[in-house]
Design an enzyme around this catalytic site. Structure first.
Site, PDB file in Angstrom:
ATOM      1  CD  GLU A   1     -17.713  12.687 -13.656  1.00  0.00           C
ATOM      2  OE1 GLU A   1     -18.611  11.871 -13.928  1.00  0.00           O
ATOM      3  OE2 GLU A   1     -16.868  13.060 -14.495  1.00  0.00           O
TER       4      GLU A   1
ATOM      5  CG  ASP B   1     -21.493  15.184 -16.057  1.00  0.00           C
ATOM      6  OD1 ASP B   1     -20.957  15.553 -17.117  1.00  0.00           O
ATOM      7  OD2 ASP B   1     -20.877  14.574 -15.165  1.00  0.00           O
TER       8      ASP B   1
END
Length: 369
Positions: A223, A244
């Site tokens: 990511e 997140d």
């Protein structure tokens, strides 16, 4: 759907295990094995992609349309750009982070044949030598170097140690948990997300909850360098909730407490209907929450869509102060997001027609207006 108790002791324990396992993007095998071992312990089946992204499965009463919940286990880091004549190393960052947060960091250098400890320092690091010049020197990755804790004084010494261009450097996380519930560390983005996802999985398993559809906890490994959830999905996934960090900074509505639901980031708005389902869950189950928009931010959701996945996406975050630096979160936020995730796992799919990639107009939703 029911409120499940989150084992906060477990959450913190797995978080610390993750934080003490180096995993800069591109060097993630160790942390992949850690998550796999934990999934095996919880008796959760999983598969790995070729590079190590993990797709677990919590079986539901129906196979489709199913959902995914994703957190990433790769972190920021650095890589050796050049071996310098003075026996030190020039670095480039892995992921986007400012070199001012690297200055003074303790690190581990991984070579082909071993590992070595060291420190990232500005080129002029001694006030006793450079005096006021240390306050005037430029910032940036071209103005720092890695000092290896070995008897090295020149380039040849580095070669004898087996140091090469392209070697990985992992930054020490230096975690500290305070009596007031704050957690300080590097790389809480997104190891805290992975930890709370594991805690939600544990809650669902231990309470023997029956899920309406298959749910896939995903753990991605790239990511921080942009590709994230581009490879771990399959075509039956209709909804994807990303976990997140949210940025608690001036001008933002995020908080270090409760859940922060992101309405849009630099890649655009998240799916209206899935985002509002997440907000509805927070309201119904009295989970503290707030909404925010992030201008300089992207997540696994963007990677999934850019890879061509036609999937509804939403983003729920735990507030982080000083993101991509020496970060701080509060345990309360992790608990709130874990509770939300465990309830979302139990929720029915948004729309029955989403079990098909293509379909007629019938059953297609509309936004209020």
């Amino acid at each position: 759907m029911k409120h499940l108790r989150i084992d906060t002791e477990y959450l913190l324990d797995i978080l610390l295990k993750l934080l003490f396992t180096p995993s800069p993007a591109g060097y993630t095998d160790r942390v992949v094995h850690l998550i796999c071992e934990e999934l095996e312990r919880l008796d959760v089946p999983f598969e790995l992609t070729r590079r190590g992204a993990i797709r677990a499965t919590l079986k539901g009463e129906n196979e489709r349309p199913n959902k995914a919940i994703v957190a990433h286990i790769d972190t920021l880091g650095a890589m050796v750009k050049a071996l310098k004549p003075n026996g030190r190393l020039q670095l480039v960052p892995i992921g986007h982070w400012n070199s001012r947060f690297a200055e003074g960091a303790r690190c581990t250098l991984f070579t082909d044949i071993g590992q070595h400890r060291g420190t990232i320092l500005p080129l002029k690091a001694s006030g006793h030598t450079f005096g006021p010049e240390i306050d005037k020197q430029e910032g940036g990755w071209d103005h720092v170097e890695f000092r290896i804790d070995e008897r090295v004084f020149e380039l040849q010494d580095l070669l004898h140690l087996g140091v090469h261009v392209g070697d990985f450097v992992a930054i020490d996380t230096s975690p500290e948990v305070t009596a007031t519930g704050f957690i300080n560390a590097r790389h809480l983005d997104d190891k805290a997300g992975a930890a709370l996802l594991m805690a939600a999985v544990k809650a669902v398993k231990e309470n023997d909850v029956r899920l309406p559809v298959d749910c896939h906890p995903l753990f991605t490994i790239s990511e921080e360098v942009g590709s994230g959830a581009s490879a771990a999905l399959h075509k039956d996934v209709a909804e994807m909730l990303t976990i997140d960090n949210g940025t608690t900074a001036p001008g933002q509505n995020s908080s270090e407490f409760g859940s922060t639901i992101c309405m849009a980031d630099m890649s655009g708005p998240f799916d209206y209907h899935l985002t509002h389902r997440i907000i509805q869950i927070c309201q119904e189950f009295q989970i503290p929450h707030q909404r925010d928009v992030f201008k300089y931010y992207r997540s696994d959701s963007a990677a999934a869509l850019e890879a061509g996945n036609d999937v509804r996406t939403a983003l729920v975050t735990f507030g982080i102060d000083a993101s991509h630096g020496y970060e701080r979160i509060h345990q309360e936020a992790l608990e709130s997001v874990a509770e939300l995730v465990a309830i979302y796992m139990q929720s029915p799919p948004l729309y029955a027609r989403d079990r098909f990639e293509m379909g007629p107009r019938a059953g297609f939703p509309t936004v209020p207006g």
